[in-house]
Design a protein around this motif. Structure first.
Motif, mmCIF file in Angstrom:
data_model
loop_
_atom_site.group_PDB
_atom_site.id
_atom_site.type_symbol
_atom_site.label_atom_id
_atom_site.label_comp_id
_atom_site.label_asym_id
_atom_site.label_seq_id
_atom_site.Cartn_x
_atom_site.Cartn_y
_atom_site.Cartn_z
ATOM 1 N N LEU A 96 -4.800 148.768 15.986
ATOM 2 C CA LEU A 96 -4.793 147.609 17.026
ATOM 3 C C LEU A 96 -5.093 148.337 18.205
ATOM 4 C CD1 LEU A 96 -0.670 146.951 16.063
ATOM 5 C CD2 LEU A 96 -2.728 145.694 15.435
ATOM 6 N N ASP A 97 -5.722 147.328 19.116
ATOM 7 C CA ASP A 97 -6.220 147.795 20.121
ATOM 8 C C ASP A 97 -5.188 147.795 21.421
ATOM 9 O OD1 ASP A 97 -8.880 148.894 19.579
ATOM 10 O OD2 ASP A 97 -9.824 146.966 19.768
ATOM 11 N N ILE A 98 -4.171 148.023 21.212
ATOM 12 C CA ILE A 98 -3.083 148.285 22.278
ATOM 13 C C ILE A 98 -2.855 149.760 22.590
ATOM 14 C CG2 ILE A 98 -1.337 148.462 20.542
ATOM 15 C CD1 ILE A 98 0.264 146.571 22.373
ATOM 16 N N ASP A 99 -2.801 149.976 23.942
ATOM 17 C CA ASP A 99 -2.827 151.335 24.451
ATOM 18 C C ASP A 99 -1.184 151.687 24.442
ATOM 19 O OD1 ASP A 99 -5.409 151.359 25.232
ATOM 20 O OD2 ASP A 99 -4.916 152.728 26.804
ATOM 21 N N LEU A 100 -0.675 152.415 23.522
ATOM 22 C CA LEU A 100 0.536 152.878 23.088
ATOM 23 C C LEU A 100 0.588 154.199 23.730
ATOM 24 C CD1 LEU A 100 3.547 152.272 21.842
ATOM 25 C CD2 LEU A 100 2.452 153.280 19.655
ATOM 26 N N LEU A 101 1.264 154.480 24.837
ATOM 27 C CA LEU A 101 1.553 155.675 25.391
ATOM 28 C C LEU A 101 3.128 156.160 24.858
ATOM 29 C CD1 LEU A 101 -0.403 154.192 27.767
ATOM 30 C CD2 LEU A 101 0.690 156.052 29.042
ATOM 31 N N LEU A 102 3.001 157.390 24.087
ATOM 32 C CA LEU A 102 4.139 157.838 23.455
ATOM 33 C C LEU A 102 4.854 158.913 24.194
ATOM 34 C CD1 LEU A 102 2.892 157.660 19.646
ATOM 35 C CD2 LEU A 102 4.465 155.993 20.851
ATOM 36 N N LEU A 103 5.989 158.845 24.800
ATOM 37 C CA LEU A 103 6.691 159.905 25.489
ATOM 38 C C LEU A 103 7.834 160.269 24.144
ATOM 39 C CD1 LEU A 103 7.052 158.508 28.872
ATOM 40 C CD2 LEU A 103 5.143 159.657 27.918
ATOM 41 N N GLY A 104 7.537 161.700 23.874
ATOM 42 C CA GLY A 104 8.359 162.058 22.935
ATOM 43 C C GLY A 104 9.544 163.048 23.429
ATOM 44 N N ARG A 105 10.258 163.547 22.376
ATOM 45 C CA ARG A 105 11.524 164.257 22.539
ATOM 46 C C ARG A 105 11.862 165.186 21.530
ATOM 47 N NH1 ARG A 105 16.137 159.783 22.273
ATOM 48 N NH2 ARG A 105 14.843 158.810 24.108
ATOM 49 N N LEU A 106 12.592 166.147 21.598
ATOM 50 C CA LEU A 106 13.073 166.751 20.244
ATOM 51 C C LEU A 106 13.722 166.044 19.221
ATOM 52 C CD1 LEU A 106 15.292 169.777 22.101
ATOM 53 C CD2 LEU A 106 12.966 169.910 20.915
ATOM 54 N N ALA A 107 13.379 166.549 18.043
ATOM 55 C CA ALA A 107 14.055 165.746 16.946
ATOM 56 C C ALA A 107 15.451 165.444 16.763
ATOM 57 C CB ALA A 107 13.496 166.197 15.525
ATOM 58 N N THR A 108 16.040 166.863 17.133
ATOM 59 C CA THR A 108 17.496 166.888 17.177
ATOM 60 C C THR A 108 18.013 167.309 18.643
ATOM 61 O OG1 THR A 108 17.314 167.690 15.089
ATOM 62 C CG2 THR A 108 19.431 167.802 16.097
ATOM 63 N N PRO A 109 18.923 166.593 19.451
ATOM 64 C CA PRO A 109 19.190 166.788 20.885
ATOM 65 C C PRO A 109 20.101 168.163 20.821
ATOM 66 C CG PRO A 109 20.266 164.876 20.251
ATOM 67 C CD PRO A 109 19.256 165.282 18.824
ATOM 68 N N PRO A 110 20.112 169.139 21.729
ATOM 69 C CA PRO A 110 20.840 170.238 21.852
ATOM 70 C C PRO A 110 22.488 169.676 21.811
ATOM 71 C CG PRO A 110 19.828 169.809 23.801
ATOM 72 C CD PRO A 110 19.466 168.757 23.178
ATOM 73 N N SER A 111 23.345 170.613 21.384
ATOM 74 C CA SER A 111 24.816 170.161 21.204
ATOM 75 C C SER A 111 25.346 170.361 22.578
ATOM 76 C CB SER A 111 25.495 171.089 20.323
ATOM 77 O OG SER A 111 25.515 172.355 21.239
ATOM 78 N N LYS A 112 26.471 169.373 22.880
ATOM 79 C CA LYS A 112 27.032 169.308 24.127
ATOM 80 C C LYS A 112 27.620 170.733 24.633
ATOM 81 C CE LYS A 112 27.773 164.819 24.556
ATOM 82 N NZ LYS A 112 26.782 163.779 25.145
ATOM 83 N N GLY A 113 28.100 171.521 23.677
ATOM 84 C CA GLY A 113 28.646 172.811 24.077
ATOM 85 C C GLY A 113 27.591 173.444 24.944
ATOM 86 N N ARG A 114 26.377 173.692 24.408
ATOM 87 C CA ARG A 114 25.345 174.524 25.063
ATOM 88 C C ARG A 114 25.162 173.970 26.373
ATOM 89 N NH1 ARG A 114 20.581 173.993 21.097
ATOM 90 N NH2 ARG A 114 19.331 175.295 22.754
ATOM 91 N N ILE A 115 24.968 172.841 26.531
ATOM 92 C CA ILE A 115 24.789 172.082 27.871
ATOM 93 C C ILE A 115 25.808 172.528 28.668
ATOM 94 C CG2 ILE A 115 24.665 169.788 29.032
ATOM 95 C CD1 ILE A 115 23.955 168.552 26.318
ATOM 96 N N LEU A 116 27.175 172.436 28.294
ATOM 97 C CA LEU A 116 28.160 172.820 29.233
ATOM 98 C C LEU A 116 28.110 174.334 29.510
ATOM 99 C CD1 LEU A 116 31.038 170.684 28.040
ATOM 100 C CD2 LEU A 116 29.454 170.115 29.776
ATOM 101 N N GLU A 117 27.514 175.023 28.773
ATOM 102 C CA GLU A 117 27.474 176.615 29.256
ATOM 103 C C GLU A 117 26.014 176.826 29.724
ATOM 104 O OE1 GLU A 117 27.607 178.576 25.373
ATOM 105 O OE2 GLU A 117 29.652 177.722 24.943
ATOM 106 N N ASN A 118 25.308 175.722 30.041
ATOM 107 C CA ASN A 118 23.994 175.980 30.733
ATOM 108 C C ASN A 118 23.118 176.932 29.948
ATOM 109 O OD1 ASN A 118 22.017 175.282 32.595
ATOM 110 N ND2 ASN A 118 22.882 176.874 34.109
ATOM 111 N N GLN A 119 23.049 176.669 28.733
ATOM 112 C CA GLN A 119 21.978 177.550 27.891
ATOM 113 C C GLN A 119 20.594 176.731 28.111
ATOM 114 O OE1 GLN A 119 23.144 178.011 23.762
ATOM 115 N NE2 GLN A 119 25.433 178.585 24.201
ATOM 116 N N GLY A 120 19.713 177.781 27.931
ATOM 117 C CA GLY A 120 18.428 177.295 27.979
ATOM 118 C C GLY A 120 18.012 176.633 26.259
#
Ligand SMILES: [Zn+2]
Length: 401
Positions: free
Chosen positions: A143-167
């Motif tokens: 298909l001659d459509i310009d599809l710009l794909l902005l990806g991400r991680l397959a599995t998002p990080p857990s809430k606990g890691r976010i609250l502990e400010n882990q990398g």
């Protein structure tokens, strides 16, 4: 006309909406050679009442999730989190249990619909990590459509890691690098889904590869303060200070000052139908249009990828929420067609631009008093006669016999 050139159309009553301002040129003729427009001629005595065809730049749908096209209308009765939360939303459940074949088929069908709706460019948030990207590419093959794909991680990080400010772990960092490299950049579901450290790491990855970074921001009043008590900053402050994206998607709950900060850093893309359907209110469209923002249809689960519907809703939403008449309806049309072109290296309809446009037959909509409003508030898919991308016809209305 020299060999290899095309002229559009050899009909009378053609009006082209040209340049960044979508200025109407009456009795117009557009000549293109290869993928470039080489000549635009117009008759200065042309009249509005004689217009039968309108040529305008093709649509840029600046925010979609074509991946949830298997879940159309499943959101009914649900709020934002119940519908689309990356951990526990219904969308995630439906997609994770679907076969790859069904996913690709559903995405391809949406892309084909986009072409017939005058969309030549989509900026899509692609879920599912590296595999998600390859399914997206497979769906758009041929298909001659310009599809710009902005990806991400397959599995998002857990809430606990976010609250502990882990990398991120080394494994996640490697995945993010590859996703960014194979796609057109990263599309972040929201600052609340990542720690401060992770937001900074995402920014560094995307900047290192000179790609596009977009994020959902202030989609609702609730998302703004969700982590402020723990992390000390609200959602916008964390996006602005740590992620520093090119594209802020939504900004439904934003103050005028926040809209202005966002435009100093990048661009705002608004999805008013999605905001209304998911119970998040109405975006501050006057400021977003004044800043030169874009328009997107968001989740296919919630909305058809139809920019005509999005524009009409946006215009009526703007007038309804401000309770004031809004004369500059061309600003809505610009948000769907030309405002984001420079960021994609594209131009509006002008000499030396790529030949990307659509032709509307508006004969049956006559008489009318405002060209831009006719396109925003009344035109629809059945009015599209042709869609041209890089000088090639992507779509032509079937002729009924
Ligand atoms: Zn979205």
């Amino acid at each position: 006309m020299s060999t290899g050139a095309w002229t559009l159309p050899s009909l009378g009553g053609v009006c082209a909406l040209v340049g960044e301002g979508l200025r109407p040129l009456f009795d117009c003729e557009i000549v293109w050679r290869g993928d470039r427009i080489v000549e635009i001629e117009a008759n200065s005595n042309g009249r509005l009442q004689d217009v039968e065809h309108i040529v305008l730049p093709s649509f840029i749908n600046a925010h979609t999730h074509i991946g949830d096209s298997l879940a159309k209308e499943a959101y009914i009765g649900l709020g934002l989190e119940e519908a689309v939360d990356p951990h526990k939303g219904l969308k995630t459940k439906i997609i994770s249990t679907a076969s790859k074949n069904d996913l690709v088929k559903a995405m391809r069908s949406v892309l084909e619909q986009c072409v017939s709706l005058g969309v030549t460019h989509l900026i899509d948030f692609r879920e599912g990590g590296l595999e998600g990207l390859s399914l997206g590419r497979e769906a758009s093959q041929g298909l001659d459509i310009d599809l710009l794909l902005l990806g991400r991680l397959a599995t998002p990080p857990s809430k606990g890691r976010i609250l502990e400010n882990q990398g991120f772990t080394d494994f996640e960092l490697e995945e993010l690098h590859k996703v960014c490299e194979k796609g057109n950049g990263l599309g972040i579901s929201g600052a609340n889904e990542y720690s401060d450290k992770m937001l900074t790491q995402i920014r560094e990855i995307v900047r290192g590869q000179n790609k596009l970074l977009a994020v959902h921001c202030l989609e609702s009043h609730e998302t703004r303060g969700r982590l402020k008590g723990v992390l000390g900053r609200d959602e916008f402050q964390r996006c602005f200070n740590m992620l520093r994206p090119d594209v802020f998607v939504h900004m439904t709950d934003a103050t005028p000052q926040e809209i202005s900060y966002a435009f100093n850093m990048g661009v705002v893309v608004s999805c008013p139908r999605s905001n209304a359907a998911l119970g998040n209110g109405f975006p501050p469209l006057t400021q977003i249009l004044n800043g030169g923002g874009g328009l997107g249809t968001d989740n296919v689960m919630v909305n058809s990828p139809d920019m005509f519907r999005e524009m009409e809703f946006a215009y009526k939403c703007l007038v309804g929420t401000t309770r004031k008449p809004f004369q500059r309806v061309e600003e809505v049309l610009k948000s769907a067609t030309v405002n984001l072109r420079p960021r994609l290296g594209l131009k509006p309809i002008e000499v030396d631009a790529e030949a990307d446009f659509m032709v509307l037959n508006v004969r049956e909509l006559r008489p009318f008093w405002n060209l831009h409003s006719l396109v925003v508030n009344r035109a629809q898919r059945e009015n599209i006669e042709q869609v041209v991308r890089k000088g090639r016809k992507l779509y032509e209305k079937p002729v009924c016999v």
